[in-house]
Write a protein that holds these residues in place. Sequence first.
Motif, mmCIF file in Angstrom:
data_model
loop_
_atom_site.group_PDB
_atom_site.id
_atom_site.type_symbol
_atom_site.label_atom_id
_atom_site.label_comp_id
_atom_site.label_asym_id
_atom_site.label_seq_id
_atom_site.Cartn_x
_atom_site.Cartn_y
_atom_site.Cartn_z
ATOM 1 N N TYR A 1 -37.932 -63.977 -20.843
ATOM 2 C CA TYR A 1 -36.520 -63.608 -20.901
ATOM 3 C C TYR A 1 -36.336 -62.249 -21.587
ATOM 4 N N THR A 2 -37.125 -62.004 -22.625
ATOM 5 C CA THR A 2 -37.004 -60.730 -23.331
ATOM 6 C C THR A 2 -37.498 -59.579 -22.456
ATOM 7 N N ALA A 3 -38.530 -59.826 -21.658
ATOM 8 C CA ALA A 3 -38.984 -58.802 -20.705
ATOM 9 C C ALA A 3 -37.914 -58.541 -19.659
ATOM 10 N N GLU A 4 -37.249 -59.590 -19.207
ATOM 11 C CA GLU A 4 -36.131 -59.426 -18.273
ATOM 12 C C GLU A 4 -35.028 -58.595 -18.917
ATOM 13 N N LEU A 5 -34.731 -58.876 -20.173
ATOM 14 C CA LEU A 5 -33.708 -58.134 -20.897
ATOM 15 C C LEU A 5 -34.081 -56.657 -21.001
ATOM 16 N N HIS B 1 -48.754 -70.573 -24.109
ATOM 17 C CA HIS B 1 -49.680 -69.454 -23.987
ATOM 18 C C HIS B 1 -49.620 -68.714 -22.651
ATOM 19 N N GLY B 2 -48.889 -69.214 -21.677
ATOM 20 C CA GLY B 2 -48.874 -68.555 -20.377
ATOM 21 C C GLY B 2 -50.047 -68.978 -19.519
ATOM 22 N N ALA B 3 -50.069 -68.455 -18.297
ATOM 23 C CA ALA B 3 -50.945 -69.008 -17.267
ATOM 24 C C ALA B 3 -52.318 -68.367 -17.161
ATOM 25 N N ASP B 4 -52.437 -67.083 -17.514
ATOM 26 C CA ASP B 4 -53.642 -66.344 -17.154
ATOM 27 C C ASP B 4 -54.929 -66.991 -17.666
ATOM 28 N N GLY B 5 -54.912 -67.465 -18.898
ATOM 29 C CA GLY B 5 -56.123 -68.044 -19.458
ATOM 30 C C GLY B 5 -56.372 -69.482 -19.047
ATOM 31 N N LEU B 6 -55.413 -70.095 -18.351
ATOM 32 C CA LEU B 6 -55.516 -71.515 -18.018
ATOM 33 C C LEU B 6 -55.918 -71.777 -16.577
ATOM 34 N N TYR B 7 -55.607 -70.855 -15.684
ATOM 35 C CA TYR B 7 -55.726 -71.161 -14.254
ATOM 36 C C TYR B 7 -57.121 -71.615 -13.866
ATOM 37 N N ARG B 8 -58.144 -70.852 -14.246
ATOM 38 C CA ARG B 8 -59.503 -71.225 -13.866
ATOM 39 C C ARG B 8 -59.901 -72.562 -14.467
ATOM 40 N N HIS C 1 -26.726 -59.302 -20.011
ATOM 41 C CA HIS C 1 -25.956 -60.267 -20.818
ATOM 42 C C HIS C 1 -26.590 -61.659 -20.736
ATOM 43 N N GLN C 2 -26.919 -62.100 -19.530
ATOM 44 C CA GLN C 2 -27.496 -63.430 -19.364
ATOM 45 C C GLN C 2 -28.929 -63.490 -19.922
ATOM 46 N N ALA C 3 -29.691 -62.424 -19.750
ATOM 47 C CA ALA C 3 -31.051 -62.413 -20.289
ATOM 48 C C ALA C 3 -31.041 -62.482 -21.808
ATOM 49 N N ARG C 4 -30.086 -61.790 -22.435
ATOM 50 C CA ARG C 4 -29.972 -61.842 -23.892
ATOM 51 C C ARG C 4 -29.637 -63.261 -24.358
ATOM 52 N N ARG C 5 -28.716 -63.906 -23.633
ATOM 53 C CA ARG C 5 -28.372 -65.308 -23.955
ATOM 54 C C ARG C 5 -29.592 -66.205 -23.818
ATOM 55 N N ALA C 6 -30.359 -66.004 -22.751
ATOM 56 C CA ALA C 6 -31.525 -66.849 -22.499
ATOM 57 C C ALA C 6 -32.534 -66.733 -23.640
ATOM 58 N N ALA C 7 -32.825 -65.503 -24.067
ATOM 59 C CA ALA C 7 -33.799 -65.305 -25.144
ATOM 60 C C ALA C 7 -33.297 -65.914 -26.447
ATOM 61 N N ARG C 8 -31.993 -65.810 -26.688
ATOM 62 C CA ARG C 8 -31.427 -66.352 -27.927
ATOM 63 C C ARG C 8 -31.407 -67.883 -27.928
ATOM 64 N N LEU C 9 -31.177 -68.481 -26.773
ATOM 65 C CA LEU C 9 -31.034 -69.937 -26.690
ATOM 66 C C LEU C 9 -32.358 -70.686 -26.574
ATOM 67 N N GLN C 10 -33.428 -69.980 -26.240
ATOM 68 C CA GLN C 10 -34.691 -70.652 -25.937
ATOM 69 C C GLN C 10 -35.302 -71.324 -27.164
ATOM 70 N N ASP C 11 -35.755 -72.562 -26.979
ATOM 71 C CA ASP C 11 -36.493 -73.294 -28.007
ATOM 72 C C ASP C 11 -37.754 -72.508 -28.357
ATOM 73 N N PRO C 12 -38.055 -72.314 -29.648
ATOM 74 C CA PRO C 12 -39.240 -71.537 -30.037
ATOM 75 C C PRO C 12 -40.546 -72.077 -29.486
ATOM 76 N N HIS C 13 -40.575 -73.368 -29.129
ATOM 77 C CA HIS C 13 -41.797 -73.955 -28.555
ATOM 78 C C HIS C 13 -42.206 -73.239 -27.272
ATOM 79 N N PHE C 14 -41.228 -72.784 -26.486
ATOM 80 C CA PHE C 14 -41.505 -72.173 -25.186
ATOM 81 C C PHE C 14 -41.750 -70.669 -25.356
ATOM 82 N N THR C 15 -42.875 -70.355 -25.961
ATOM 83 C CA THR C 15 -43.174 -68.956 -26.277
ATOM 84 C C THR C 15 -43.219 -68.096 -25.028
ATOM 85 N N ARG C 16 -43.830 -68.613 -23.969
ATOM 86 C CA ARG C 16 -43.921 -67.823 -22.746
ATOM 87 C C ARG C 16 -42.547 -67.495 -22.202
#
Length: 489
Positions: free
Chosen positions: A419-423, A212-219, A399-414
């Motif tokens: 990676y897709t934002a980087e792409l 889920h990412g950090a914003d809702g968890l930090y506090r 090129h590397q960002a595209r690879r990263a998004a393609r290779l990432q385990d779906p569990h790691f949604t953030r």
Amino acid sequence: MASSTVTSSSTSPRPPRPNLVFRRLRGQRSPGEFAAAVRRAARDIGEQVSCDARYIGRVEAGEIRCPNYAYERVFLHMFPGRTLTDLGFAPRSTVRGRGARTTEGALPTRTTSPMSAPHETHGAHEPYDTYDTHDPHENDDQNNEESDVQRRAFMSGGTATVAAVSLGPLGLAFSGGGVAAAAAPSVRRAGEAEAGALEEAVRKIRLLDDRHGADGLYRRAAAPLRSAYALLDAGATRRATAERLHTGAGELAISVGWLAHDSGRFEDARSHYAEALATARVAGDPALEAHAFCNTSFLARDAGRPREAVRAAQAAQYAARPLGSARLMSLLSLREAGGWAGLADRTGCEQALARAQALYGRGPCDADPEWMSFYGDAELAGLEAQCWSTLGDWPRAAHQARRAARLQDPHFTRNIALYTAELADDLARAGHPDEAAAAGLRVLDLLDEVQSSRVQTMLAGTARVLLPHRRASGVSDFLERHGAMPRSA
């Protein structure tokens, strides 16, 4: 040293006893020269203090009977093998709570927000109480720098009972009989149940961040962190348990620091990482030290301090070398590469990247730390993409960002969103606005379940780059959806 007896009368303060031991340790150096040495020692261990000649004078005059925890770590680093009492201070147990009450049984009224903490002492409930006789009318600006670290530690809980009660905001309560045992009034020291709960807190926070990412968890993560240091303060029944508690508290500080980092709270993150590093140094834990330096390097890169990023990454590699984990050394080499990229040193960056890839190729092993579960093919590609992006090599970065998004385990949604934002950003800067917009739209779809200021900041940059290309296919749709996106506070 002086007796632990403390009178309840505010009209009969005990006169300070000069700290002659500390004066002898200063030797021929002036108070100002010695204060400079203290500040250098603090930087060596990642601590933040602003010691000056006046502080040294107050210590030697006995006004500070026991230093706060930040200074304690620095002094013990400067004089290895010695205890606080060896340095002429009173044992912490004899002074804890001094100044906590203005009248018998009454807590003092705060004149400032706990977030600002301009004075050195606000009573026993402060995380790093100095237990001194500080004049409340003095303006101790030197402590503003320390206040961020100080308010994180929450060492005032005193017993494992406090920690047992407050390890709950993330569903991190003890299982089975652990709850009752930890909450029992007779418990004064932490045991296996408390250490296990702390370790589970770290895992839970990391799992939620991955999804889920950090914003809702930090506090929400602040209470478990306070509890972790309350457990340390309580002490442990066995040495092995104490070591687990130190490691767990340090890892939790890093996890909470990462939540601050990913949600754009860089100063908070720096404080948490410094706390973890200090905990590692006190405990003599090289694995924790390497982890703290690793995150410190990453933060320095993101905060625009590339030379610090290089130094911290190199310090992490030095600490990690005896651990025998090639994957850890690979990640740390990538952190160093990011720093070199920030310095526009392409040669240094390429050398560190080559080293990272070679080490990664050796494969996983039993020595790999648990926290490195995120580090796989996707993360390797993603971090390399960030290096090329920083160097302005947009096609290679894309090129590397595209690879990263393609290779990432779906569990790691953030991470997929990251990676897709980087792409998207790399494609936009490489002159492919239509492809960039398509990638940006995929990120916007993920933001329903991911809350990360870091990802949002990257998208905002992409949107600015795409503004002149509004007529390109898909760009206007992306810009409209991005413009309508609610901004995090």
